[in-house]
Design a protein around this motif. Structure first.
Motif, PDB file in Angstrom:
ATOM      1  N   SER A  12       0.849  -1.193   0.000  1.00  0.00           N
ATOM      2  CA  SER A  12       0.000   0.000   0.000  1.00  0.00           C
ATOM      3  C   SER A  12       0.886   1.245   0.000  1.00  0.00           C
ATOM      4  O   SER A  12       1.937   1.279   0.640  1.00  0.00           O
ATOM      5  N   GLY A  13       0.450   2.256  -0.723  1.00  0.00           N
ATOM      6  CA  GLY A  13       1.199   3.504  -0.758  1.00  0.00           C
ATOM      7  C   GLY A  13       2.338   3.522  -1.756  1.00  0.00           C
ATOM      8  O   GLY A  13       3.092   4.500  -1.811  1.00  0.00           O
ATOM      9  N   TYR A  14       2.476   2.466  -2.554  1.00  0.00           N
ATOM     10  CA  TYR A  14       3.542   2.466  -3.553  1.00  0.00           C
ATOM     11  C   TYR A  14       3.103   3.299  -4.750  1.00  0.00           C
ATOM     12  O   TYR A  14       2.263   2.883  -5.555  1.00  0.00           O
ATOM     13  N   LEU A  15       3.684   4.492  -4.878  1.00  0.00           N
ATOM     14  CA  LEU A  15       3.326   5.430  -5.950  1.00  0.00           C
ATOM     15  C   LEU A  15       4.572   5.873  -6.706  1.00  0.00           C
ATOM     16  O   LEU A  15       4.667   7.010  -7.160  1.00  0.00           O
ATOM     17  N   ASN A  16       5.503   4.952  -6.854  1.00  0.00           N
ATOM     18  CA  ASN A  16       6.787   5.275  -7.455  1.00  0.00           C
ATOM     19  C   ASN A  16       6.998   4.616  -8.815  1.00  0.00           C
ATOM     20  O   ASN A  16       8.121   4.423  -9.252  1.00  0.00           O
ATOM     21  N   THR A  17       5.914   4.296  -9.502  1.00  0.00           N
ATOM     22  CA  THR A  17       6.031   3.664 -10.816  1.00  0.00           C
ATOM     23  C   THR A  17       6.830   4.497 -11.814  1.00  0.00           C
ATOM     24  O   THR A  17       7.549   3.917 -12.635  1.00  0.00           O
ATOM     25  N   SER A  19       9.482   5.777 -11.399  1.00  0.00           N
ATOM     26  CA  SER A  19      10.883   5.399 -11.184  1.00  0.00           C
ATOM     27  C   SER A  19      11.102   3.912 -11.410  1.00  0.00           C
ATOM     28  O   SER A  19      12.006   3.515 -12.143  1.00  0.00           O
ATOM     29  N   VAL A  20      10.278   3.088 -10.750  1.00  0.00           N
ATOM     30  CA  VAL A  20      10.412   1.629 -10.847  1.00  0.00           C
ATOM     31  C   VAL A  20       9.022   1.016 -10.784  1.00  0.00           C
ATOM     32  O   VAL A  20       8.323   1.155  -9.771  1.00  0.00           O
ATOM     33  N   GLY A  21       8.612   0.340 -11.843  1.00  0.00           N
ATOM     34  CA  GLY A  21       7.319  -0.318 -11.856  1.00  0.00           C
ATOM     35  C   GLY A  21       7.357  -1.664 -11.156  1.00  0.00           C
ATOM     36  O   GLY A  21       8.400  -2.322 -11.084  1.00  0.00           O
ATOM     37  N   THR A 186      11.657   2.404 -22.543  1.00  0.00           N
ATOM     38  CA  THR A 186      12.273   1.386 -21.700  1.00  0.00           C
ATOM     39  C   THR A 186      11.204   0.633 -20.931  1.00  0.00           C
ATOM     40  O   THR A 186      10.063   1.099 -20.815  1.00  0.00           O
ATOM     41  N   GLY A 187      11.576  -0.525 -20.387  1.00  0.00           N
ATOM     42  CA  GLY A 187      10.569  -1.424 -19.844  1.00  0.00           C
ATOM     43  C   GLY A 187      10.379  -1.417 -18.348  1.00  0.00           C
ATOM     44  O   GLY A 187       9.409  -1.983 -17.848  1.00  0.00           O
ATOM     45  N   TYR A 188      11.271  -0.798 -17.580  1.00  0.00           N
ATOM     46  CA  TYR A 188      11.262  -1.035 -16.134  1.00  0.00           C
ATOM     47  C   TYR A 188      10.393  -0.059 -15.343  1.00  0.00           C
ATOM     48  O   TYR A 188      10.385  -0.098 -14.110  1.00  0.00           O
ATOM     49  N   LYS A 189       9.638   0.765 -16.030  1.00  0.00           N
ATOM     50  CA  LYS A 189       8.743   1.686 -15.335  1.00  0.00           C
ATOM     51  C   LYS A 189       7.291   1.198 -15.476  1.00  0.00           C
ATOM     52  O   LYS A 189       6.864   0.299 -14.783  1.00  0.00           O
ATOM     53  N   TRP A 190       6.560   1.761 -16.412  1.00  0.00           N
ATOM     54  CA  TRP A 190       5.135   1.428 -16.555  1.00  0.00           C
ATOM     55  C   TRP A 190       4.897   0.056 -17.163  1.00  0.00           C
ATOM     56  O   TRP A 190       3.772  -0.447 -17.140  1.00  0.00           O
ATOM     57  N   VAL A 316       7.531  16.585  -4.898  1.00  0.00           N
ATOM     58  CA  VAL A 316       7.247  15.171  -4.690  1.00  0.00           C
ATOM     59  C   VAL A 316       6.462  14.652  -5.884  1.00  0.00           C
ATOM     60  O   VAL A 316       5.404  15.183  -6.230  1.00  0.00           O
ATOM     61  N   ARG A 317       6.988  13.603  -6.499  1.00  0.00           N
ATOM     62  CA  ARG A 317       6.337  13.032  -7.671  1.00  0.00           C
ATOM     63  C   ARG A 317       5.719  11.688  -7.321  1.00  0.00           C
ATOM     64  O   ARG A 317       6.393  10.809  -6.772  1.00  0.00           O
ATOM     65  N   VAL A 318       4.430  11.540  -7.628  1.00  0.00           N
ATOM     66  CA  VAL A 318       3.754  10.257  -7.445  1.00  0.00           C
ATOM     67  C   VAL A 318       3.150   9.850  -8.779  1.00  0.00           C
ATOM     68  O   VAL A 318       2.836  10.686  -9.633  1.00  0.00           O
ATOM     69  N   GLY A 319       2.989   8.556  -8.958  1.00  0.00           N
ATOM     70  CA  GLY A 319       2.397   8.042 -10.180  1.00  0.00           C
ATOM     71  C   GLY A 319       1.433   6.921  -9.871  1.00  0.00           C
ATOM     72  O   GLY A 319       1.709   6.065  -9.017  1.00  0.00           O
ATOM     73  N   PHE A 320       0.299   6.900 -10.545  1.00  0.00           N
ATOM     74  CA  PHE A 320      -0.740   5.902 -10.310  1.00  0.00           C
ATOM     75  C   PHE A 320      -0.790   4.925 -11.477  1.00  0.00           C
ATOM     76  O   PHE A 320      -0.906   5.324 -12.640  1.00  0.00           O
ATOM     77  N   HIS A 321      -0.712   3.635 -11.127  1.00  0.00           N
ATOM     78  CA  HIS A 321      -0.769   2.607 -12.165  1.00  0.00           C
ATOM     79  C   HIS A 321      -1.880   1.629 -11.845  1.00  0.00           C
ATOM     80  O   HIS A 321      -2.630   1.797 -10.875  1.00  0.00           O
ATOM     81  N   LEU A 322      -1.970   0.571 -12.639  1.00  0.00           N
ATOM     82  CA  LEU A 322      -3.123  -0.316 -12.557  1.00  0.00           C
ATOM     83  C   LEU A 322      -3.242  -1.045 -11.220  1.00  0.00           C
ATOM     84  O   LEU A 322      -4.316  -1.535 -10.869  1.00  0.00           O
TER      85      LEU A 322
END
Length: 337
Positions: A12-17, A19-21, A186-190, A316-322
């Motif tokens: 929970s709270g992982y919003l660092n996609t 940087s690293v998916g 590149t592949g290691y993010k999203w 602060v950068r956050v990213g939301f993924h699936l």
């Protein structure tokens, strides 16, 4: 947790996609199996050709091109160097201010090339007078999305070539980029892949304007027949720009990119952007229509709230993924209200 038909071991709270998916479970399992085969002496080098081909085809599908147009490498900068190194002296390159340096540095290091950066929203209006435009589809620092229709029209009118870095877009934003001269990613993010896999889509008429700066055995028409000796005999398609593969990265990428290429990315986009815009709304800010949110605040407070994020451009950068949920939105709020 389970999301979009697969499992993720994401906290929970992982919003660092950005940087690293986080990989889908089958991706991590495939890599672990390959590590075990390596550990026990069971792997054979040629077995990885299948993984490279599957990952290549997945990237091709995600950006809207044929697999033969896609080169396989290890990083975006290494692949973009194939483009920058081929530019003649006097070439004028236009980029966006603050873009990721893997996009801009390969051009800036060229002694005969002039690189000009302008605000992202001015990019289409400033194309005239330039030979190449190089820009990220989605900005790494804050998630702003380039106006691709306007850029395409401006580039066509000016006769300028276009290089796009889709790294922060591919995997959540539906893309059809066959019109661009080059598309890197590149592949290691999203895309939830191991670090060490990247791709470059090359439009057929741009291939002669691209130089294989790291020409090697794996870039041959038949790699296993170009292991030794001259003459130079590179593949006739974009595989001429291939790098010898990082095996474990390609194993994971083969599974990951097939998974993402099979998703309805419009649904993924709606999910990701819905969470990001909900966060902005709850913080009293207007929606921005992107999966990446850049916030003014104290990174220490974000960490104390159990948020995994990054600091980019002093924000602060956050990213939301699936694999993110409304609970992640609620977790962010106390740190920025």
């Amino acid at each position: 947790m389970r999301a979009f038909g697969t499992d993720f071991a994401v906290p929970s709270g992982y919003l660092n996609t950005p940087s690293v998916g986080i990989p889908p479970a089958p991706v991590a399992e495939a890599v672990a199996e390959s590590v075990e085969r390596w550990r026990t002496g069971a792997i054979r080098p040629d077995e990885f050709d299948e993984h490279v081909a599957r990952a290549r085809a997945g990237f091709a599908r995600l950006v809207g091109v044929e697999p033969g147009r896609v080169a396989s490498g290890a990083s975006v900068s290494q692949l973009i160097a194939n483009v920058a190194a081929a530019l003649p002296d006097g070439t004028r390159v236009l980029t966006a201010e603050g873009d990721f340096t893997s996009v801009t540095f390969p051009f800036a290091v060229h002694p005969g090339v002039t690189v000009t950066d302008v605000p992202l929203d001015e990019l289409p209006s400033r194309v005239e007078g330039h030979d190449v435009v190089a820009v990220s589809v989605v900005q790494s620092a804050d998630g702003r999305i380039a106006d691709l229709p306007a850029l395409r029209a401006a580039a066509d009118a000016a006769g300028a070539a276009v290089l796009l870095d889709a790294t922060q877009a591919v995997g959540w934003l539906p893309l059809n980029l066959a019109w661009a001269d080059w598309v890197a990613g590149t592949g290691y993010k999203w895309l939830g892949s191991p670090r060490g896999s990247a791709w470059l889509a090359v439009r057929p008429d741009a291939q002669e304007r691209t130089r294989a700066v790291a020409a090697n055995w794996y870039a041959g028409e038949d790699p296993w027949a170009t292991v030794y000796g001259l003459p130079l005999r590179l593949a006739g398609d974009a595989r001429a720009f291939d790098l010898s593969p990082a095996w474990l990265a390609q194993v994971g990428s083969a599974v990951a990119l097939e998974y993402f290429a099979g998703l309805d990315l419009a649904q993924v986009q709606a999910h990701n952007v819905g969470l990001a815009d909900t966060l902005l709304e709850k913080l009293g800010m207007p929606p921005r229509g992107t999966a990446i949110v850049s916030l003014e605040g104290d990174p220490a407070r974000a960490a104390e709230a159990g948020i995994v994020s990054s600091v980019r451009g002093g924000r602060v950068r956050v990213g939301f993924h699936l694999y993110n949920t409304p609970d992640d939105v609620e977790r962010v709020l106390p740190a920025f209200e």
